[in-house]
Design a protein around this motif. Structure first.
Motif, PDB file in Angstrom:
ATOM      1  N   PRO A 110      -7.904  -6.384   1.598  1.00  0.00           N
ATOM      2  CA  PRO A 110      -7.587  -7.054   2.250  1.00  0.00           C
ATOM      3  C   PRO A 110      -6.140  -6.157   3.065  1.00  0.00           C
ATOM      4  CG  PRO A 110      -7.372  -9.019   1.022  1.00  0.00           C
ATOM      5  CD  PRO A 110      -7.713  -7.435   0.174  1.00  0.00           C
ATOM      6  N   ARG A 111      -6.766  -5.774   4.150  1.00  0.00           N
ATOM      7  CA  ARG A 111      -5.881  -4.588   5.540  1.00  0.00           C
ATOM      8  C   ARG A 111      -4.296  -5.112   5.208  1.00  0.00           C
ATOM      9  NH1 ARG A 111      -6.977   0.023   3.599  1.00  0.00           N
ATOM     10  NH2 ARG A 111      -7.861  -1.481   1.847  1.00  0.00           N
ATOM     11  N   GLY A 112      -4.566  -6.606   5.495  1.00  0.00           N
ATOM     12  CA  GLY A 112      -3.212  -7.597   5.428  1.00  0.00           C
ATOM     13  C   GLY A 112      -1.844  -6.959   5.061  1.00  0.00           C
ATOM     14  N   LEU A 113      -2.581  -6.480   3.677  1.00  0.00           N
ATOM     15  CA  LEU A 113      -1.464  -6.884   2.008  1.00  0.00           C
ATOM     16  C   LEU A 113      -1.052  -5.254   2.030  1.00  0.00           C
ATOM     17  CD1 LEU A 113      -3.849  -8.455   0.220  1.00  0.00           C
ATOM     18  CD2 LEU A 113      -2.230  -9.448   1.194  1.00  0.00           C
ATOM     19  N   SER A 114      -0.889  -4.367   2.606  1.00  0.00           N
ATOM     20  CA  SER A 114      -0.439  -3.061   2.525  1.00  0.00           C
ATOM     21  C   SER A 114       0.086  -2.254   3.743  1.00  0.00           C
ATOM     22  CB  SER A 114      -2.052  -2.552   2.098  1.00  0.00           C
ATOM     23  OG  SER A 114      -1.409  -0.714   1.989  1.00  0.00           O
ATOM     24  N   GLY A 115       1.595  -1.920   4.040  1.00  0.00           N
ATOM     25  CA  GLY A 115       1.610  -1.942   4.845  1.00  0.00           C
ATOM     26  C   GLY A 115       1.966  -0.663   5.728  1.00  0.00           C
ATOM     27  N   ASP A 116       0.693   0.428   4.858  1.00  0.00           N
ATOM     28  CA  ASP A 116       0.428   2.182   5.419  1.00  0.00           C
ATOM     29  C   ASP A 116      -1.207   1.770   5.041  1.00  0.00           C
ATOM     30  OD1 ASP A 116       0.026   1.946   2.308  1.00  0.00           O
ATOM     31  OD2 ASP A 116       1.517   3.660   2.311  1.00  0.00           O
ATOM     32  N   GLY A 117      -1.809   0.218   4.519  1.00  0.00           N
ATOM     33  CA  GLY A 117      -2.868   0.394   4.981  1.00  0.00           C
ATOM     34  C   GLY A 117      -3.707   1.101   3.887  1.00  0.00           C
ATOM     35  N   HIS A 118      -2.733   2.254   2.894  1.00  0.00           N
ATOM     36  CA  HIS A 118      -3.505   2.933   1.232  1.00  0.00           C
ATOM     37  C   HIS A 118      -2.310   2.314   0.424  1.00  0.00           C
ATOM     38  CE1 HIS A 118      -4.555   5.833   4.971  1.00  0.00           C
ATOM     39  NE2 HIS A 118      -2.817   5.791   4.677  1.00  0.00           N
ATOM     40  N   THR A 119      -2.381   1.205   0.141  1.00  0.00           N
ATOM     41  CA  THR A 119      -1.751   0.968  -0.779  1.00  0.00           C
ATOM     42  C   THR A 119      -1.638  -0.868  -1.304  1.00  0.00           C
ATOM     43  OG1 THR A 119       1.188   0.699  -0.439  1.00  0.00           O
ATOM     44  CG2 THR A 119       0.231   3.234  -1.770  1.00  0.00           C
ATOM     45  N   ILE A 120      -1.448  -0.486  -1.998  1.00  0.00           N
ATOM     46  CA  ILE A 120      -1.512  -2.405  -2.326  1.00  0.00           C
ATOM     47  C   ILE A 120      -0.803  -2.851  -3.529  1.00  0.00           C
ATOM     48  CG2 ILE A 120      -3.453  -2.843  -4.279  1.00  0.00           C
ATOM     49  CD1 ILE A 120      -4.133  -5.112  -2.671  1.00  0.00           C
ATOM     50  N   GLY A 121       0.422  -3.756  -4.024  1.00  0.00           N
ATOM     51  CA  GLY A 121       0.877  -4.608  -4.768  1.00  0.00           C
ATOM     52  C   GLY A 121       0.162  -5.804  -5.983  1.00  0.00           C
ATOM     53  N   LEU A 122       0.154  -5.090  -6.828  1.00  0.00           N
ATOM     54  CA  LEU A 122      -1.160  -6.438  -8.055  1.00  0.00           C
ATOM     55  C   LEU A 122       0.168  -6.420  -8.994  1.00  0.00           C
ATOM     56  CD1 LEU A 122      -3.928  -4.592  -8.242  1.00  0.00           C
ATOM     57  CD2 LEU A 122      -3.825  -6.146  -6.605  1.00  0.00           C
ATOM     58  N   ARG A 123       0.636  -7.857  -9.616  1.00  0.00           N
ATOM     59  CA  ARG A 123       1.321  -8.578 -10.744  1.00  0.00           C
ATOM     60  C   ARG A 123      -0.548  -9.624 -11.242  1.00  0.00           C
ATOM     61  NH1 ARG A 123       4.659 -11.538 -13.109  1.00  0.00           N
ATOM     62  NH2 ARG A 123       5.218 -13.262 -11.068  1.00  0.00           N
ATOM     63  N   TRP A 124       0.128  -9.268 -12.430  1.00  0.00           N
ATOM     64  CA  TRP A 124      -0.842 -10.263 -13.340  1.00  0.00           C
ATOM     65  C   TRP A 124       0.009 -10.763 -14.421  1.00  0.00           C
ATOM     66  CZ3 TRP A 124      -4.505  -9.141 -18.331  1.00  0.00           C
ATOM     67  CH2 TRP A 124      -5.082 -10.459 -18.715  1.00  0.00           C
ATOM     68  N   ALA A 125       0.607 -12.202 -13.998  1.00  0.00           N
ATOM     69  CA  ALA A 125       1.778 -12.531 -14.283  1.00  0.00           C
ATOM     70  C   ALA A 125       1.377 -13.400 -15.774  1.00  0.00           C
ATOM     71  CB  ALA A 125       2.579 -14.472 -13.482  1.00  0.00           C
ATOM     72  N   ASP A 126       2.300 -13.488 -16.514  1.00  0.00           N
ATOM     73  CA  ASP A 126       1.727 -14.463 -18.560  1.00  0.00           C
ATOM     74  C   ASP A 126       3.115 -15.861 -18.152  1.00  0.00           C
ATOM     75  OD1 ASP A 126       1.809 -15.233 -20.962  1.00  0.00           O
ATOM     76  OD2 ASP A 126       3.431 -13.541 -21.351  1.00  0.00           O
ATOM     77  N   HIS A 127       2.218 -16.899 -17.424  1.00  0.00           N
ATOM     78  CA  HIS A 127       2.665 -17.840 -17.291  1.00  0.00           C
ATOM     79  C   HIS A 127       1.766 -19.173 -17.056  1.00  0.00           C
ATOM     80  CE1 HIS A 127       4.763 -20.666 -14.290  1.00  0.00           C
ATOM     81  NE2 HIS A 127       6.214 -20.412 -14.757  1.00  0.00           N
TER      82      HIS A 127
END
Length: 213
Positions: A110-127
Motif C-alpha cells: 500500500p502506497r500510504g505506508l511509504s513516505g517516499d513511495g519506495h520503501t516499507i518498514g516491516l516487523r515480525w513480532a515475537d509476542h
C-alpha cells in the motif's frame, strides 16, 4: 464517543477478545494495543483512510513512513521488492523479534505506508497476543508508537491523560510495559544502516553483520 476499553492477557489471550479486536481493525477502526516493546497505535495497513487517521491523531509530519507488523515471513516477499543478502543473514537471528526492517517496497505494498513511495518498514513480532491477533486479522497492521509524534511512548493505558487517545476506537490494556522501541535497520540502500537502536543493540547487530555505518 469514548473508545471501547478491553483488557487482555498478552501471554494467553482469550479467543473472544482477539476476535473483537480483529473485528474492530477489519472494520476500519483505530486501536491502541500492547506489543512486545511498547504500546502501539494501528489499523489495517491496507485501509488508506484508517492509515491517514492514525497520522492525524499522532500529528505526524506528512510523508513519513509507517512501520507495519506482519503475520509471518511470507509477507516480506509480498510487500518488499527484494531482500538483500545482509537482510537474509540477519532475519534468522532477529526474527521474530523487536527488529524493524526497511526494504524497497514492491508494487503490491500500500502506497500510504511509504513516505517516499519506495520503501516499507516491516516487523515480525515475537509476542503471543500479537501473533494471535495477526493470525485472526490475516493481514499486516500498522504499528507506530502510541503517542503524539516525538513524545514519550505510552506505557500503560489508564495512566495517561492524553486527549487524543479519546479519539481512537478501542484501547487494549495488556498491563504496564517497560520495553524499548524496536530497533530499525535500513536495507533499502547499497549498505545496511542502523536508523534507530532499540531493543536490539548495535553490538548484537554488528556481531552478525560486521561494522555498521
Amino acid at each position: 464517543m469514548a473508545p471501547r476499553y478491553l483488557q487482555i492477557d498478552c501471554i494467553q489471550p482469550d479467543t473472544e477478545s482477539i476476535r473483537a479486536i480483529a473485528g474492530m481493525i477489519a472494520s476500519g477502526g483505530i486501536v491502541v494495543y500492547p506489543t512486545d516493546t511498547i504500546y502501539g497505535i494501528g489499523c489495517d495497513a491496507a485501509n488508506a483512510p484508517a492509515v491517514e487517521k492514525v497520522n492525524r491523531l499522532k500529528l505526524r509530519t506528512p510523508g513519513r513512513p509507517l512501520l507495519v507488523l506482519i503475520p509471518g515471513l511470507d509477507w516480506v516477499t509480498r510487500w518488499a521488492d527484494e531482500i538483500p543478502p545482509a537482510c537474509r543473514k540477519i532475519i534468522p537471528s532477529c526474527w521474530p523479534g523487536p527488529l524493524t526492517l526497511i526494504l524497497k517496497a514492491s508494487v503490491h505494498a500500500p502506497r500510504g505506508l511509504s513516505g517516499d513511495g519506495h520503501t516499507i518498514g516491516l516487523r515480525w513480532a515475537d509476542h503471543p497476543f500479537l501473533q494471535a491477533l495477526l493470525d485472526e486479522v490475516g493481514t499486516p497492521i500498522v504499528s507506530t508508537s502510541a503517542n503524539i509524534s516525538g513524545g514519550e511512548p505510552l506505557r500503560r493505558p489508564g495512566d495517561e491523560h492524553l486527549n487524543w487517545l479519546q479519539s481512537v476506537d478501542m484501547v487494549v490494556d495488556g498491563g504496564p510495559l517497560t520495553g524499548k522501541e524496536s530497533t530499525v535497520m535500513d536495507f533499502s540502500g547499497k549498505l545496511p544502516k542502523l536508523l534507530r537502536e532499540g531493543a536490539i543493540s548495535r553490538a548484537s547487530l554488528e556481531a552478525i553483520l560486521g561494522s555498521l555505518p
